[in-house]
Design a protein around this motif. Sequence first.
Motif: not given
Length: 665
Positions: A10, A84, A87
Motif C-alpha cells: 500500500s 484513499r 481504496e
Amino acid sequence: MKLSTLVIRSMRKNIKHYYLYFFALIFSAGLYFSFVTLQHNGAIVKLTHSSMKAEAGFKVGSILLLIIVFFFVFYANQLFLKRRSKEIGLYQMIGIPKSTISYMLTIENIILWVGATFIGILIGFFFSRFFALIFLKVIDTKREVALDFSTDALLQTVLVFAVLLIVVLLQTMWVVHRTSLLDLFKATSKAEQKMKKMNPFQILLGIIGIGLIIYGYYLSTILFELDKTVTLTDLYIKMGMVLGSVIIGTFLMFRYSIAFIMNMIRMSRKGHLSLNDVLSITPIMHRMKSNALSLSIITLMTAMALAILSLSYISYYSAEAQTEQYMPFDMSVVNHKGETNFETALQKENIDYKKYNFDLLDVQVDTTSLLEKDLNEENKKNIIMDNTVMKESDVKQVLPNIQLHKNEAIMTGYSSVMQKFVPMTIGKSMTFYVNGSKHKLKLIDIEKEASISSQVTYGATAIVIQDELFNQLQKNKAIQKSTEWKSYTGYQIKEQSQMEKAIALFKKATNDGTFKTVMKDGSTTTLQLSPKDEIYKGFIENMGLMIFITGFLGSAFLLATGSILYFKQMTEAEEERGSFMTLRKIGFSTDEIMRGIHRKQLFSFGLPLLIGISHSYFAVKSGWMFFGTELVVPLLVTMGIYILLYSVFAILTSNYYRKIIKEIL
C-alpha cells in the motif's frame, strides 16, 4: 497475504501521493526543532537586554507554531483520507474488518511520522546554526554563541509530534469506522455536483458577503479616530466587529458571490463554452460548495501572516527613525544637572563634541481649534494641557529654516501616531492661557522632526514661539512654578570611535542618565535619558526578536497554505484525468489544455492571495503608526517576498498538471 506485506504494498503504491506530505512533515519537524533549539539555548535568550524577554517571545512563538503545524497536518490528513477513500472502501468490500484497516493505516502513519520526525530533527539541527546566525544579524550583535544539540528541544519536538500523530490516528479511525462503504466510494464526487441555478436568497447572501467585507474595511479606517472611538471598550467592540465582518464576509463571498459571478459568466456564453471555459470555469463551479470553507481559511491565514510580517518589518525598518524621534542627540541632560562634570570629563579625555542648549517652559495651551475634526467632550479635556514651549533661536540650531513673525508658532515632533490620532490644520490659531488672559498664536507649520527628546515632552509636540514672547512668558511666576524641566542640553559626539568612552563618562556624571526635579509643591519627577546608541540597540533587539519570530511563523503559514492548495490541486488533477484523456483524444494539444489549467490556477491560487493581501493591507493601514514611521517600503517588500514564495506552489501545481496530461497518451 500478511498484514505487513499489505502495508508495504500500500505504501509503495501510494508513494506518489505521500512524497509531498512526507516532505511537508519533515519541513514542519525541522522548522519546529530549529525554533525550540534556539528557545532552549540560554546564550541566545540572554543576548537581548531589553524589556521584552526573548524567552517569553520564543515560548509564545513555539505555541503559535504548534497551532499552525496542527492545522496543517489535520487538514492534510483529511485530504489524503479523501484521496484513499476508494481504496479503503475496496478493503471493506473484500471483507477486511474496519479494525484491521484502521490498524493497517495506523502502521503506515507511524512509519511515515517516525521517519519524517527523525529526518526533520536531523535537518533542523543543522539549520539551527543557520537560524542562529540570522538571529544575531537581525538584532545587530557581533557576539558569538555556541549551539549544541539540545536534549530539551529533542524531547519537546518528539512529544509534540507524538501528540499530533495521535490526533491524526484518531481522525483516521473515526473516518474509517463512522463512514459507510457507499460514502467511501462517493467521497471524491460528493461535492462535485454542479451548482444549480442560484435562488434570490443565495444571491442576497453573496451581496451581503461583499457588503460585510467593505463594512469591515471602512471600520478599520476609523478604528483609532478619537471622535469615533470614545473608550477602550468601544475600541474592542469595533475590533471585534471588523474581524467578524471580514471573516463572515469572506466565507459568504467564496460560497455565494464567486459562484454567482461564475454563473453569470456561464450564462453569458449561452451554452457555447470554449476549451478554456471547460477547464477553468466549470471545475471551479462544480467544486465551489466544497472549496468555499478551505479557500476562506487559506485567505484569512494569508491575511494574518502578511499583516503580522508587515507590522514586524515596519517596526524593524523604522528603528532608526524612531530612535531619532525619541532621542535626537547622542546624549542629553536636563536642568543642567551633571552638565559641568560631564563636559570636564569629555575635555579631559580629548573627546570633541557639539553642544545644543534649549530653554523650556510648560504653558497651558488649547490646541483643539487646530484639529481637523471636532472631538467629543471627553477627549477634548485631554487636549487642553501643559505643553512644552521653546524659543525660536534655540530651535534654529537644529531647524535653521524656520522663520516666525509676531503671533505665529510652529510645532515640532509631530509623530505618525499624533498625525493619526490628532490630525491638525496649518493656518488656524491656538490659545495660550497666561494668568487668566488669552493669547492667540497662528500655527504656520508642523515639523515631523523632533528638536528635543520626546521623553521631555511626554510624547507630545513642542510649540516654538518667537524669542520676545518666550522671554515674557519666562518671567511669569506661575509658569516658572509649573515648569518641570527648565532647560535641555543635547550633545553630539564628533568621532563615532569615541562614543563608547563618552557614554561611560555620561553615565558616571549623570547617575546613568537619571534626572530628578522637585516642584515647589513638594512633588518629585524622575526622567531617564539613555544615550541614543543604547536606545537604538534596544529598538533593534526588540524589533529583531519580533521579526525573527514572526518570520518563522510566516514561513509556517506559507508552508501550510501553499501545501494545502497544492494537495487539493493534486487531488483535482487526478480526478480530471478522464476529461484530459478525452480532450487529448479529440486532438487538443498539451499546451492548449494547459492554457485552461493556468486560468484555473489563477483562480485557485490568485484569488485567495489577492483577497488576503487586501485584508492585510487594511489591517496594517489601520494601526501601522504604532509600530513605526514608514509604511510603503516595508509593506511592498513583505508582500513582494510572500507573493514570490507563494508562486512556487502554483508553479509546482502547474507542472504536476502538465505531467499528468503528458502521461495520458
